[in-house]
Design an enzyme around this catalytic site. Structure first.
Site, PDB file in Angstrom:
ATOM      1  N   ASP A 170      -5.769  44.713 -11.914  1.00 25.67           N
ATOM      2  CA  ASP A 170      -6.762  44.017 -12.745  1.00 25.67           C
ATOM      3  C   ASP A 170      -6.531  44.314 -14.221  1.00 25.67           C
ATOM      4  O   ASP A 170      -7.461  44.392 -14.999  1.00 25.67           O
ATOM      5  CB  ASP A 170      -8.174  44.427 -12.298  1.00 25.67           C
ATOM      6  CG  ASP A 170      -9.255  43.530 -12.885  1.00 25.67           C
ATOM      7  OD1 ASP A 170      -8.939  42.391 -13.267  1.00 25.67           O
ATOM      8  OD2 ASP A 170     -10.418  43.978 -12.965  1.00 25.67           O
TER       9      ASP A 170
ATOM     10  N   LYS B  33      -2.667  40.052 -17.199  1.00 26.43           N
ATOM     11  CA  LYS B  33      -2.221  39.232 -16.073  1.00 26.43           C
ATOM     12  C   LYS B  33      -0.697  39.068 -16.007  1.00 26.43           C
ATOM     13  O   LYS B  33      -0.155  38.883 -14.920  1.00 26.43           O
ATOM     14  CB  LYS B  33      -2.938  37.880 -16.094  1.00 26.43           C
ATOM     15  CG  LYS B  33      -4.482  38.007 -16.172  1.00 26.43           C
ATOM     16  CD  LYS B  33      -5.075  39.020 -15.188  1.00 26.43           C
ATOM     17  CE  LYS B  33      -6.434  39.546 -15.597  1.00 26.43           C
ATOM     18  NZ  LYS B  33      -6.863  40.734 -14.828  1.00 26.43           N
TER      19      LYS B  33
ATOM     20  N   ASP C  82      -6.998  40.796  -8.810  1.00 25.58           N
ATOM     21  CA  ASP C  82      -8.137  40.024  -9.324  1.00 25.58           C
ATOM     22  C   ASP C  82      -7.644  38.931 -10.280  1.00 25.58           C
ATOM     23  O   ASP C  82      -6.534  39.011 -10.809  1.00 25.58           O
ATOM     24  CB  ASP C  82      -9.106  40.962 -10.061  1.00 25.58           C
ATOM     25  CG  ASP C  82     -10.414  40.259 -10.417  1.00 25.58           C
ATOM     26  OD1 ASP C  82     -10.791  39.303  -9.713  1.00 25.58           O
ATOM     27  OD2 ASP C  82     -11.072  40.672 -11.408  1.00 25.58           O
ATOM     28  N   ASN C  83      -8.488  37.936 -10.474  1.00 22.91           N
ATOM     29  CA  ASN C  83      -8.252  36.884 -11.486  1.00 22.91           C
ATOM     30  C   ASN C  83      -6.972  36.099 -11.244  1.00 22.91           C
ATOM     31  O   ASN C  83      -6.312  35.694 -12.198  1.00 22.91           O
ATOM     32  CB  ASN C  83      -8.199  37.495 -12.898  1.00 22.91           C
ATOM     33  CG  ASN C  83      -9.411  38.341 -13.227  1.00 22.91           C
ATOM     34  OD1 ASN C  83      -9.307  39.561 -13.309  1.00 22.91           O
ATOM     35  ND2 ASN C  83     -10.543  37.714 -13.390  1.00 22.91           N
TER      36      ASN C  83
ATOM     37  N   GLU D 106     -16.091  36.360 -12.745  1.00 24.73           N
ATOM     38  CA  GLU D 106     -17.260  37.226 -12.934  1.00 24.73           C
ATOM     39  C   GLU D 106     -18.352  36.578 -13.797  1.00 24.73           C
ATOM     40  O   GLU D 106     -18.075  36.095 -14.885  1.00 24.73           O
ATOM     41  CB  GLU D 106     -16.844  38.575 -13.555  1.00 24.73           C
ATOM     42  CG  GLU D 106     -15.895  38.533 -14.755  1.00 24.73           C
ATOM     43  CD  GLU D 106     -14.422  38.648 -14.386  1.00 24.73           C
ATOM     44  OE1 GLU D 106     -14.037  38.215 -13.283  1.00 24.73           O
ATOM     45  OE2 GLU D 106     -13.662  39.191 -15.218  1.00 24.73           O
TER      46      GLU D 106
HETATM   47  N1  SAM Z   1     -11.018  46.671 -13.386  1.00 31.39           N
HETATM   48  C1  SAM Z   1     -12.064  46.577 -14.390  1.00 31.39           C
HETATM   49  C2  SAM Z   1     -13.346  46.190 -13.711  1.00 31.39           C
HETATM   50  O1  SAM Z   1     -13.324  45.273 -12.871  1.00 31.39           O
HETATM   51  O2  SAM Z   1     -14.394  46.776 -13.994  1.00 31.39           O
HETATM   52  C3  SAM Z   1     -11.738  45.575 -15.466  1.00 31.39           C
HETATM   53  C4  SAM Z   1     -10.379  45.762 -16.113  1.00 31.39           C
HETATM   54  S1  SAM Z   1     -10.098  44.695 -17.504  1.00 31.39           S
HETATM   55  C5  SAM Z   1     -10.060  43.109 -16.792  1.00 31.39           C
HETATM   56  C6  SAM Z   1      -8.393  45.011 -17.879  1.00 31.39           C
HETATM   57  C7  SAM Z   1      -8.141  46.340 -18.555  1.00 31.39           C
HETATM   58  O3  SAM Z   1      -6.766  46.665 -18.413  1.00 31.39           O
HETATM   59  C8  SAM Z   1      -8.426  46.379 -20.043  1.00 31.39           C
HETATM   60  O4  SAM Z   1      -9.349  47.399 -20.303  1.00 31.39           O
HETATM   61  C9  SAM Z   1      -7.076  46.677 -20.706  1.00 31.39           C
HETATM   62  O5  SAM Z   1      -7.180  47.523 -21.829  1.00 31.39           O
HETATM   63  C10 SAM Z   1      -6.327  47.344 -19.571  1.00 31.39           C
HETATM   64  N2  SAM Z   1      -4.869  47.163 -19.573  1.00 31.39           N
HETATM   65  C11 SAM Z   1      -4.203  45.996 -19.774  1.00 31.39           C
HETATM   66  N3  SAM Z   1      -2.888  46.157 -19.594  1.00 31.39           N
HETATM   67  C12 SAM Z   1      -2.696  47.473 -19.270  1.00 31.39           C
HETATM   68  C13 SAM Z   1      -1.555  48.256 -18.942  1.00 31.39           C
HETATM   69  N4  SAM Z   1      -0.334  47.699 -18.918  1.00 31.39           N
HETATM   70  N5  SAM Z   1      -1.725  49.558 -18.663  1.00 31.39           N
HETATM   71  C14 SAM Z   1      -2.968  50.111 -18.686  1.00 31.39           C
HETATM   72  N6  SAM Z   1      -4.086  49.408 -18.970  1.00 31.39           N
HETATM   73  C15 SAM Z   1      -3.958  48.113 -19.257  1.00 31.39           C
HETATM   74 MG    MG Z   2     -10.646  41.130 -13.365  1.00 30.26          MG
END
Ligand code: SAM
Ligand code: MG
Length: 214
Positions: free
Chosen positions: A141, A144, A169-170, A199
């Site tokens: 998640d 993407k 997800d997504n 969501e």
């Molecule tokens: N899983 C969470 C929830 O459902 O409550 C939501 C996660 S949110 C959609 C995506 C998160 O992934 C963001 O906070 C972003 O900073 C982090 N993120 C994106 N790419 C990443 C990566 N390559 N490594 C670590 N974190 C990453």
């Molecule tokens: Mg998500």
């Protein structure tokens, strides 16, 4: 100075949720995001599908890619058996700081290891750093365009075993077309779509569950 959305989300947890009660933390966040400010948590509707998969797999080891404020972390961790371990990766230090407090408020810090950094850097180090050989369940998640390269990286690093379950997800909104085409067409995965909604909206989205066949 103005607060950030994650700070306001944490404020809603501290105001409305009971310490040590994960369900009240989940409810407080869902209420805040439906009625005050949308946020990118998996949310209550897809959260029920996530719960069902976690319960079915009953994992001893879980990897979550993308913690944000810790909503899905709390959702998953509350369902884990006593000795299970959830490692969650987040590369934004401001989000990680909020998530630590949300997870602690839920009373789940014993089960959760929040690791700050990028998935591409940490996936190859799971064995040496955390002593985890393979993951029973991986929740994807994060951003993407990372689903596919990180899945291939997990395969290469040997942290998937025959029967490991990937839950993404997504896959429709914002969408992960290259990942979907990979897991649906590779003979190394058995893949299934769970239709739902983005969501806190009525827009179609869903989760893709893919069993790694080794
Ligand atoms: N899983 C969470 C929830 O459902 O409550 C939501 C996660 S949110 C959609 C995506 C998160 O992934 C963001 O906070 C972003 O900073 C982090 N993120 C994106 N790419 C990443 C990566 N390559 N490594 C670590 N974190 C990453
Ligand atoms: Mg998500």
């Amino acid at each position: 100075t103005r607060s950030t959305r994650p700070q306001r989300l944490l404020g809603a947890v501290q105001k409305n949720a009971t310490r040590g009660d994960p369900c009240s933390v989940i409810q407080a966040i869902d209420h805040f995001c439906r009625n005050k400010e949308w946020a990118m948590n998996v949310g209550d509707e897809k959260g029920c599908i996530l719960d069902a998969v976690v319960s079915e797999v009953n994992p001893a080891t879980v990897l979550e890619l993308g913690t944000y404020c810790g909503y899905s972390t709390v959702r998953i961790a509350r369902l884990l058996p006593p000795d299970a371990k959830l490692i969650t990766l987040e590369f934004n230090p401001d989000f990680a700081a909020i998530a630590r407090q949300v997870i602690a408020w839920a009373g789940l810090e014993e089960k959760v290891q929040l690791v700050e950094g990028a998935s591409g850097d940490w996936i190859p180090r799971m064995k040496e750093q955390f002593g985890v050989k393979t993951f029973d369940l991986v929740f994807l998640d994060h951003w993407k365009d990372r689903y596919l390269p990180d899945t291939k990286l997990m395969e290469e690093c040997g942290i998937l075993r025959k029967g490991s379950v990937l839950l993404a997800d997504n896959v429709i909104c914002p969408g992960t077309p290259d990942y979907l085409e990979f897991v649906r067409n590779s003979p190394r995965y058995e893949s299934q779509y769970f239709k739902s909604h983005l969501e806190y909206t009525k827009v179609e989205d869903g989760l893709e569950k893919s069993v790694f066949l080794g």
